[in-house]
Design a protein around this motif. Structure first.
Motif, PDB file in Angstrom:
ATOM      1  N   ARG A 324       0.834  -1.198   0.000  1.00  0.00           N
ATOM      2  CA  ARG A 324       0.000   0.000   0.000  1.00  0.00           C
ATOM      3  C   ARG A 324       0.874   1.255   0.000  1.00  0.00           C
ATOM      4  O   ARG A 324       0.612   2.214  -0.723  1.00  0.00           O
ATOM      5  N   LEU A 325       1.929   1.210   0.799  1.00  0.00           N
ATOM      6  CA  LEU A 325       2.837   2.360   0.841  1.00  0.00           C
ATOM      7  C   LEU A 325       3.482   2.612  -0.524  1.00  0.00           C
ATOM      8  O   LEU A 325       3.601   3.748  -0.976  1.00  0.00           O
ATOM      9  N   MET A 338       7.433   8.861   7.616  1.00  0.00           N
ATOM     10  CA  MET A 338       6.721   8.349   8.779  1.00  0.00           C
ATOM     11  C   MET A 338       5.284   8.888   8.820  1.00  0.00           C
ATOM     12  O   MET A 338       4.360   8.179   9.186  1.00  0.00           O
ATOM     13  N   ASP A 339       5.112  10.131   8.399  1.00  0.00           N
ATOM     14  CA  ASP A 339       3.761  10.703   8.367  1.00  0.00           C
ATOM     15  C   ASP A 339       2.862   9.926   7.413  1.00  0.00           C
ATOM     16  O   ASP A 339       1.702   9.642   7.711  1.00  0.00           O
ATOM     17  N   MET A 340       3.447   9.627   6.271  1.00  0.00           N
ATOM     18  CA  MET A 340       2.652   8.873   5.294  1.00  0.00           C
ATOM     19  C   MET A 340       2.261   7.515   5.869  1.00  0.00           C
ATOM     20  O   MET A 340       1.131   7.061   5.705  1.00  0.00           O
ATOM     21  N   VAL A 341       3.198   6.889   6.548  1.00  0.00           N
ATOM     22  CA  VAL A 341       2.924   5.584   7.142  1.00  0.00           C
ATOM     23  C   VAL A 341       1.755   5.689   8.125  1.00  0.00           C
ATOM     24  O   VAL A 341       0.817   4.887   8.073  1.00  0.00           O
ATOM     25  N   GLN A 342       1.799   6.682   8.981  1.00  0.00           N
ATOM     26  CA  GLN A 342       0.742   6.835   9.994  1.00  0.00           C
ATOM     27  C   GLN A 342      -0.616   7.056   9.339  1.00  0.00           C
ATOM     28  O   GLN A 342      -1.628   6.492   9.763  1.00  0.00           O
ATOM     29  N   ASP A 343      -0.606   7.855   8.295  1.00  0.00           N
ATOM     30  CA  ASP A 343      -1.820   8.189   7.573  1.00  0.00           C
ATOM     31  C   ASP A 343      -2.395   7.015   6.818  1.00  0.00           C
ATOM     32  O   ASP A 343      -3.556   6.660   6.908  1.00  0.00           O
ATOM     33  N   CYS A 344      -1.498   6.461   6.057  1.00  0.00           N
ATOM     34  CA  CYS A 344      -1.873   5.484   5.056  1.00  0.00           C
ATOM     35  C   CYS A 344      -2.210   4.133   5.690  1.00  0.00           C
ATOM     36  O   CYS A 344      -3.010   3.364   5.178  1.00  0.00           O
TER      37      CYS A 344
END
Ligand code: ADP
Ligand code: MG
Length: 449
Positions: A324-325, A338-344
């Motif tokens: 997904r990432l 890391m922000d994207m990870v938390q969001d996604c």
């Protein structure tokens, strides 16, 4: 020749019986007789091989009696009929092609599930070694090979890797891989269509039978019975059997004792839950793989470590998260932060938050070994107390996201090195103590349910 074949085929019907005729002879198309060779088109290699193995001499005799000078039969596989579900080079008709006759094939193998793509670590090294051995296709050393372990730990991956390797190395062998569910479905279908003899023949004529998720047939009496007979027939012929299940044979509920004890005759190996290092290794490998389909994507430092730490149950989920990432990052053309990870991944991260607490673990372990909770937390160092305590430490490390110092505090204020020592000790002992392994698995299941 075509006219002759019709007559010969009729005679064969009388010799082999209606149902065998329908399954094996009718699908053949006689192409030609040239230079002493009678050539037939078969709908799949399996059918061709089967006919060759079982009816070669009978057919040859009949053709000769009809006046043709033939010394050999040859079967080609029609290329119109098979539909390949996966675009890949395939070798074994039994495992890979789809013919009109559903009864003949196993499950289509996934080309991704090869040994090359399997990351080996401490939790799966034994299972991997055993799978490799079977995949060599040499003399059968342990029969059956029984692989077990929780969801998403690589059982299907290893089974299919064996099937791939065997079809490469030993194209002469008939390898049949299928799920226990499919086994049952075929069995029921054969009963309904009165083709049970064909069913038996097919399953008893393979060289390697691989049945995935055998826990599925527990409680299904007649399927179990049939499976048992198939199993025995193959073992008697010294044919290799590989099985997988989500738990050890003896722990499968509603599985007849004689079956489960037979399953334990060979080699039973379990895939342990992944550890941090293995998850990290898998992430790195999968990232390289995804980069091929999504193009190269920059991944910030610490992302793999974070994922390996937080998504700890199931490799499938870990893989899905990374995919997904990659998809997201390549879509918006940005690096993975890391922000994207938390969001996604907020949904995945939320659901993989571990709910088991150290206190719960201590309570359950104390109960299991019949010791007092106060002793578990206290200073006593006798073996009967110290061993369960170390097991509880180990499970706390495995099942919670607490750090070693945090766990130490909850074990009566012990130092983090004491916890580390306990965890290591249990890891070591697990390698050759099957009773301990069973205890731990039982506790883990209790705690996670
Ligand atoms: P199981 O059959 O035990 O439920 P699977 O074999 O289907 O699990 O594995 C789930 C997913 O995780 C698959 O995509 C598989 O390729 C992947 N996987 C599991 N273990 C490993 C491993 N050691 N290395 C690489 N991929 C793995
Ligand atoms: Mg599976």
């Amino acid at each position: 020749m075509k006219e002759n074949w019709a007559g010969i085929s009729d005679e064969l019907r009388r010799e082999v019986g209606e149902s065998n005729h329908k399954s094996w002879i009718e699908p053949l198309e006689c192409l030609a007789i040239e230079q002493g060779v009678a050539r037939f088109r078969a709908p799949s290699r399996f059918v061709g091989d089967w006919v060759k193995r079982n009816y070669h001499d009978q057919i040859l005799t009949l053709i000769r009696n009809s006046g043709s000078d033939v010394t050999r039969l040859d079967f080609v596989v029609s290329n119109a009929a098979p539909v390949r579900l996966k675009p890949d080079p395939v070798r074994s008709a039994t495992t890979t092609t789809t013919t009109g006759d559903d009864m003949l094939q196993g499950t289509v193998l996934d080309p991704k599930l090869s040994f090359d793509n399997f990351v080996v670590g401490k939790p799966n090294e034994l299972a991997h070694a055993a799978a490799r051995r079977v995949a060599e296709g040499g003399p059968v050393t342990f029969n059956p090979l029984f692989l077990y372990g929780g969801v998403g730990l690589g059982k299907t991956h290893l089974m299919q890797a064996i099937a791939w390797e065997l079809t490469e190395k030993r194209p002469d062998l008939q390898v049949l891989y299928l799920s226990a569910e499919k086994f049952m479905y075929r069995f029921v279908q054969a009963l309904r269509d009165r083709e049970i003899m064909d069913f038996k023949n097919i399953f008893r004529s393979v060289d390697v039978l691989m049945v995935d998720d055998v826990q599925f047939i527990a409680g299904k009496e007649s399927t179990q019975e049939e499976f048992f007979h198939t199993f025995n027939a193959l073992v008697d012929q010294n044919k290799q059997i590989v099985m997988s299940a989500d738990r050890a044979p003896g722990e499968i509920k509603d599985l007849e004792a004689r079956i489960s004890s037979r399953m334990q005759c060979g080699l039973v190996v379990d895939l342990h839950p992944t550890n941090y290092e293995l998850r990290l290794g898998i992430l790195q490998r999968k990232a390289a793989h995804f980069a091929q389909s999504y193009g190269s994507v920059t991944i910030n430092d610490g992302i793999f470590e974070f994922l390996a730490h937080r998504i700890s149950t199931n490799v499938r989920v870990l893989e899905g998260a990374l995919q997904r990432l990659f998809a997201f990052s390549s879509l918006i053309g940005q690096e993975i932060t890391m922000d994207m990870v938390q969001d996604c991944l907020s949904d995945i991260l939320r659901s993989s938050e571990r709910r088991v607490t150290v206190e719960e673990i201590q309570r359950k372990v104390a109960e299991h070994f019949s010791i007092r909770l106060s002793d578990m937390l206290g200073p006593k160092r006798t073996r009967t107390i110290a061993r369960p305590r170390q097991i509880a430490m180990y499970l706390s490390k495995e099942l919670t996201s607490r750090s070693l110092p945090e766990i130490g505090r909850r074990f009566g204020g012990r130092d983090h090195t004491t916890i580390l020592h306990g965890v290591r000790k249990v890891e070591e002992m697990r390698a050759n103590d099957s009773q301990l392994n069973e205890d731990i698995e039982l506790l883990r299941r209790l705690l996670e349910s």
